[in-house]
Design a protein around this motif. Structure first.
Motif, PDB file in Angstrom:
ATOM      1  N   LEU A  74     132.865  94.990 129.643  1.00  0.00           N
ATOM      2  CA  LEU A  74     132.798  94.845 128.293  1.00  0.00           C
ATOM      3  C   LEU A  74     134.205  94.148 127.944  1.00  0.00           C
ATOM      4  CD1 LEU A  74     130.951  97.746 126.474  1.00  0.00           C
ATOM      5  CD2 LEU A  74     129.866  95.379 126.998  1.00  0.00           C
ATOM      6  N   GLY A  75     135.045  93.923 128.566  1.00  0.00           N
ATOM      7  CA  GLY A  75     136.217  93.216 128.435  1.00  0.00           C
ATOM      8  C   GLY A  75     137.471  94.222 128.353  1.00  0.00           C
ATOM      9  N   SER A  76     137.416  95.636 128.486  1.00  0.00           N
ATOM     10  CA  SER A  76     138.514  96.503 128.446  1.00  0.00           C
ATOM     11  C   SER A  76     139.373  96.384 129.540  1.00  0.00           C
ATOM     12  CB  SER A  76     138.127  97.824 128.030  1.00  0.00           C
ATOM     13  OG  SER A  76     138.517  98.627 127.036  1.00  0.00           O
ATOM     14  N   GLU A  77     140.444  96.581 129.377  1.00  0.00           N
ATOM     15  CA  GLU A  77     141.793  96.623 130.528  1.00  0.00           C
ATOM     16  C   GLU A  77     141.556  98.287 130.639  1.00  0.00           C
ATOM     17  OE1 GLU A  77     146.193  96.655 130.266  1.00  0.00           O
ATOM     18  OE2 GLU A  77     145.257  94.738 129.706  1.00  0.00           O
ATOM     19  N   VAL A  78     141.037  98.594 131.854  1.00  0.00           N
ATOM     20  CA  VAL A  78     140.969 100.403 132.077  1.00  0.00           C
ATOM     21  C   VAL A  78     141.833 100.479 133.138  1.00  0.00           C
ATOM     22  CG1 VAL A  78     139.030 101.620 132.923  1.00  0.00           C
ATOM     23  CG2 VAL A  78     138.439  99.942 131.357  1.00  0.00           C
ATOM     24  N   THR A  79     142.353 101.655 132.978  1.00  0.00           N
ATOM     25  CA  THR A  79     143.075 102.310 134.004  1.00  0.00           C
ATOM     26  C   THR A  79     142.535 103.833 134.302  1.00  0.00           C
ATOM     27  OG1 THR A  79     145.264 101.368 133.147  1.00  0.00           O
ATOM     28  CG2 THR A  79     145.508 103.440 134.556  1.00  0.00           C
ATOM     29  N   VAL A  80     142.154 104.235 135.207  1.00  0.00           N
ATOM     30  CA  VAL A  80     141.869 105.541 135.760  1.00  0.00           C
ATOM     31  C   VAL A  80     142.743 106.439 136.298  1.00  0.00           C
ATOM     32  CG1 VAL A  80     139.962 106.849 137.119  1.00  0.00           C
ATOM     33  CG2 VAL A  80     139.224 104.708 136.201  1.00  0.00           C
ATOM     34  N   VAL A  81     143.181 107.723 135.516  1.00  0.00           N
ATOM     35  CA  VAL A  81     144.234 108.572 136.145  1.00  0.00           C
ATOM     36  C   VAL A  81     143.407 109.714 136.608  1.00  0.00           C
ATOM     37  CG1 VAL A  81     146.000 110.005 135.333  1.00  0.00           C
ATOM     38  CG2 VAL A  81     145.687 107.572 134.220  1.00  0.00           C
ATOM     39  N   GLU A  82     143.564 109.721 138.045  1.00  0.00           N
ATOM     40  CA  GLU A  82     143.002 110.887 138.585  1.00  0.00           C
ATOM     41  C   GLU A  82     143.625 111.784 139.336  1.00  0.00           C
ATOM     42  OE1 GLU A  82     139.526 112.268 139.301  1.00  0.00           O
ATOM     43  OE2 GLU A  82     141.028 113.582 140.748  1.00  0.00           O
ATOM     44  N   PHE A  83     143.492 113.172 139.308  1.00  0.00           N
ATOM     45  CA  PHE A  83     144.431 114.158 139.606  1.00  0.00           C
ATOM     46  C   PHE A  83     144.423 114.137 141.316  1.00  0.00           C
ATOM     47  CE2 PHE A  83     145.749 118.576 140.729  1.00  0.00           C
ATOM     48  CZ  PHE A  83     146.886 118.727 140.152  1.00  0.00           C
ATOM     49  N   ALA A  84     143.146 114.048 141.993  1.00  0.00           N
ATOM     50  CA  ALA A  84     143.000 114.302 143.168  1.00  0.00           C
ATOM     51  C   ALA A  84     143.459 112.835 143.975  1.00  0.00           C
ATOM     52  CB  ALA A  84     141.235 114.506 143.361  1.00  0.00           C
ATOM     53  N   SER A  85     143.253 112.835 145.323  1.00  0.00           N
ATOM     54  CA  SER A  85     143.557 111.857 146.024  1.00  0.00           C
ATOM     55  C   SER A  85     142.688 110.713 146.367  1.00  0.00           C
ATOM     56  CB  SER A  85     144.200 112.364 147.394  1.00  0.00           C
ATOM     57  OG  SER A  85     143.198 113.057 148.042  1.00  0.00           O
ATOM     58  N   LYS A  86     141.444 110.925 145.543  1.00  0.00           N
ATOM     59  CA  LYS A  86     140.282 109.985 145.764  1.00  0.00           C
ATOM     60  C   LYS A  86     139.409 109.961 144.566  1.00  0.00           C
ATOM     61  CE  LYS A  86     136.956 110.684 149.011  1.00  0.00           C
ATOM     62  NZ  LYS A  86     135.504 110.663 148.246  1.00  0.00           N
ATOM     63  N   ILE A  87     138.726 109.041 144.455  1.00  0.00           N
ATOM     64  CA  ILE A  87     137.740 109.081 143.270  1.00  0.00           C
ATOM     65  C   ILE A  87     136.501 109.762 143.748  1.00  0.00           C
ATOM     66  CG2 ILE A  87     138.522 107.097 142.032  1.00  0.00           C
ATOM     67  CD1 ILE A  87     136.184 105.526 143.569  1.00  0.00           C
ATOM     68  N   ILE A  96     142.359 104.320 128.768  1.00  0.00           N
ATOM     69  CA  ILE A  96     142.644 104.938 130.041  1.00  0.00           C
ATOM     70  C   ILE A  96     141.510 106.061 129.919  1.00  0.00           C
ATOM     71  CG2 ILE A  96     144.119 106.673 130.840  1.00  0.00           C
ATOM     72  CD1 ILE A  96     146.511 105.367 129.296  1.00  0.00           C
ATOM     73  N   VAL A  97     141.126 106.171 131.360  1.00  0.00           N
ATOM     74  CA  VAL A  97     139.958 107.289 131.663  1.00  0.00           C
ATOM     75  C   VAL A  97     140.906 108.339 132.504  1.00  0.00           C
ATOM     76  CG1 VAL A  97     137.740 107.794 132.805  1.00  0.00           C
ATOM     77  CG2 VAL A  97     138.345 105.298 131.759  1.00  0.00           C
ATOM     78  N   VAL A  98     140.693 109.423 131.872  1.00  0.00           N
ATOM     79  CA  VAL A  98     141.436 110.595 132.560  1.00  0.00           C
ATOM     80  C   VAL A  98     140.302 111.358 133.168  1.00  0.00           C
ATOM     81  CG1 VAL A  98     142.745 112.552 132.489  1.00  0.00           C
ATOM     82  CG2 VAL A  98     143.400 111.016 130.817  1.00  0.00           C
ATOM     83  N   GLY A  99     140.244 111.213 134.675  1.00  0.00           N
ATOM     84  CA  GLY A  99     139.283 111.772 135.433  1.00  0.00           C
ATOM     85  C   GLY A  99     138.442 110.742 136.104  1.00  0.00           C
ATOM     86  N   GLY A 100     138.503 110.867 137.350  1.00  0.00           N
ATOM     87  CA  GLY A 100     137.630 109.717 138.496  1.00  0.00           C
ATOM     88  C   GLY A 100     136.296 110.398 138.746  1.00  0.00           C
TER      89      GLY A 100
END
Ligand code: FAD
Length: 464
Positions: A197-210, A179-183
């Motif tokens: 590299l094969g990770s299952e990645v989730t980005v958690v971003e507070f704003a309405s866009k990256i 999990i990446v906190v911050g887009g």
């Protein structure tokens, strides 16, 4: 306690501090550079260089993986494997070469380098804790170049499986679920590499866009690519902290609902803060600009003969800004009349595709100069981009409508970072659209897109 004297003391040997030390030494200023950890600072040890090494390795692996399925290039390979420990060792080798290089450059310039933690005693002296004991350094002038450190979310402190960018760049195995906190750019650069590299990645971003600092046109190709890579981007989502078992991240969504996401690692990349702790700044009376040290256009602080450069002085926190400030401050200390007169500080986001900006955005240009003209050229119409399978993205030029002076250039595309200097040259040299349009751009290159964008702004693009 051993006592040393010098004309210039630089605290911190990141790109700001070491460049300042080298240039001051070259100019004959008796200089000491004190560094708490390793020459090169964040940039060289845990920032720009290691992240780009990881991005490169991930791209190579991802490319090879792509060749295991039928593809238009007709290349076929067996399923590749990656030993991330070996990749990290390779990256560390590059860092070590560059560390050593910085030390050698300082010595060659005649600057003394000391490894130790510096702390102000007063505006003219500093105590340095080294492995050999304490040293007291008296200096006529002091440059604070202590840089920045990752921002920590109080409810999600670093430790265990919650890591900063520094931890992420030292991982020796690919986490199954990241999990990446911050887009922002750091989170997306590392998140994209890990996904490749094969990770299952989730980005958690507070704003309405990256990448909130860029306009939608620039970020759309990156958003598309994140989706294609299977990265789950959660917008308007706030990371609250870990659950009691510390194996799930609690996230509040835009509608107020909460959810818990399982992970193997959580990378917190929500920005950086100036490194002003443990420097003894309370012994000085510096005017601050929020958490940053306030400086004028000569990097002079509110105290005479105390300068500050780089991340510790504010945004944009970029290595090349620190370098330019470091060089300028050395000239000033040596008696030069220099002052900050840069027209632009280019910025590069090493996402996939990359994003480059130099100068003003179309909105900023309009707000500052009134009527503007804009020309945009897509890489779908560029031969070189096609041959490199890099058709995503475009180059966009914005100029004053009255005299065609170029105010800003933005681009997104594969490998586009290498055009950052060309964009900055155009703006720094006050180029007009006609100058870019009238310059022969070598064929076939992606840079032809810049010429075409300028031609488009003039109303007569050839290839689009
Ligand atoms: P730093 O590089 O932070 O160096 C400060 C130095 O001061 C450190 O070595 C520290 O140990 C030392 N120090 C601190 N306190 C003391 C003390 N009391 N005594 C002695 N020494 C002390 N920027 C870009 O331009 N392009 C990029 O692609 C890019 N990618 C990045 C990727 C990541 C993952 C990160 C984290 C950053 C990235 N950056 C990038 C930002 C870049 O690294 C910083 O802007 C740059 O390093 C700032 O330089 P600096 O000299 O101000 O400080």
């Amino acid at each position: 306690m051993e006592e040393l004297n010098c004309d210039l003391l630089v605290i911190g040997s990141g790109p700001g501090g070491y460049v300042c030390g080298i240039r001051a030494g070259q100019l004959g200023v008796d200089t000491i550079v004190v560094e708490a950890r390793a020459h090169g600072g964040t940039c060289l040890n845990v920032g720009c260089i290691p992240s780009k090494a990881l991005i490169h390795a991930a791209e190579e692996f991802h490319k090879a993986t792509g060749f295991t399925a039928p593809n238009s290039l007709g290349i076929s390979v067996q399923a590749p494997e990656i030993d991330l420990g070996q990749t990290v060792a390779w990256k560390d080798g590059i860092v070590a070469r560059l560390n050593g290089g910085v030390g050698a450059l300082l010595r060659r310039a005649g600057a003394r380098a000391i490894i130790g933690q510096a702390r102000f005693r007063d505006g003219k002296s500093v105590i340095v804790k080294t492995d050999m004991g304490e040293q007291l350094i008296h200096a006529r002038r002091i440059v604070i170049a202590t840089g920045s450190v990752p921002f920590e979310i109080p409810s999600l402190p670093f430790g265990g499986d919650v890591i900063s960018s520094t931890g992420a760049l030292a991982l020796t195995s690919v986490p199954n679920r990241l999990i990446v906190v911050g887009g922002g750019y750091i989170g997306l650069e590392i998140g994209t590499a890990m996904a490749k590299l094969g990770s299952e990645v989730t980005v958690v971003e507070f704003a309405s866009k990256i990448l909130p600092q860029y306009d939608n046109e620039l970020t759309r190709p990156v958003a598309d690519r994140l989706e294609a890579l299977g990265i789950n981007v959660m917008l308007n989502a706030k990371a609250e902290g870990l659950n009691a078992d510390k194996d799930r991240l609690r996230v509040t969504l835009g509608d107020g609902e909460t959810t818990e996401l399982p992970f193997d690692k959580v990378l917190v990349a929500v920005g950086r803060k100036p490194c002003t702790q443990d420097v003894g700044l309370e012994e000085l009376s510096l005017r601050m600009n929020g958490a940053f040290i306030q400086v004028d256009d000569r990097c002079q602080t509110s105290m005479r003969d105390v300068y500050a450069i780089g991340d510790v002085t504010g945004e944009p926190m970029l290595a090349h800004r620190a370098i330019a400030q470091g060089e300028m401050t050395a000239e000033i200390v040596a008696g030069g009349p220099h002052a900050w007169d840069k027209q632009c500080i280019p910025a590069v986001c090493f996402t996939d595709p990359e994003i480059v900006t130099a100068g003003l955005s179309p909105e900023e240009a309009k707000a500052q100069f009134g009527e503007t003209v804009t020309g945009k050229f897509p890489f779908t119409a560029n031969g070189r981009a096609m041959t490199m399978e890099n058709e995503a993205g475009f180059i966009r030029v914005v100029a004053r409508a009255d005299n065609h002076v170029v105010l800003g250039i933005q681009a997104t595309g594969g490998g586009i970072s290498e055009l950052a200097a060309v964009f900055a040259h155009a703006i720094e040299m006050g180029a007009r659209l006609e100058d870019i349009a009238g310059t022969i751009h070598a064929h076939p290159t992606q840079s032809e897109g810049l010429q075409e964008a300028a031609l488009k702004a003039l109303g007569h693009a050839i290839h689009f």
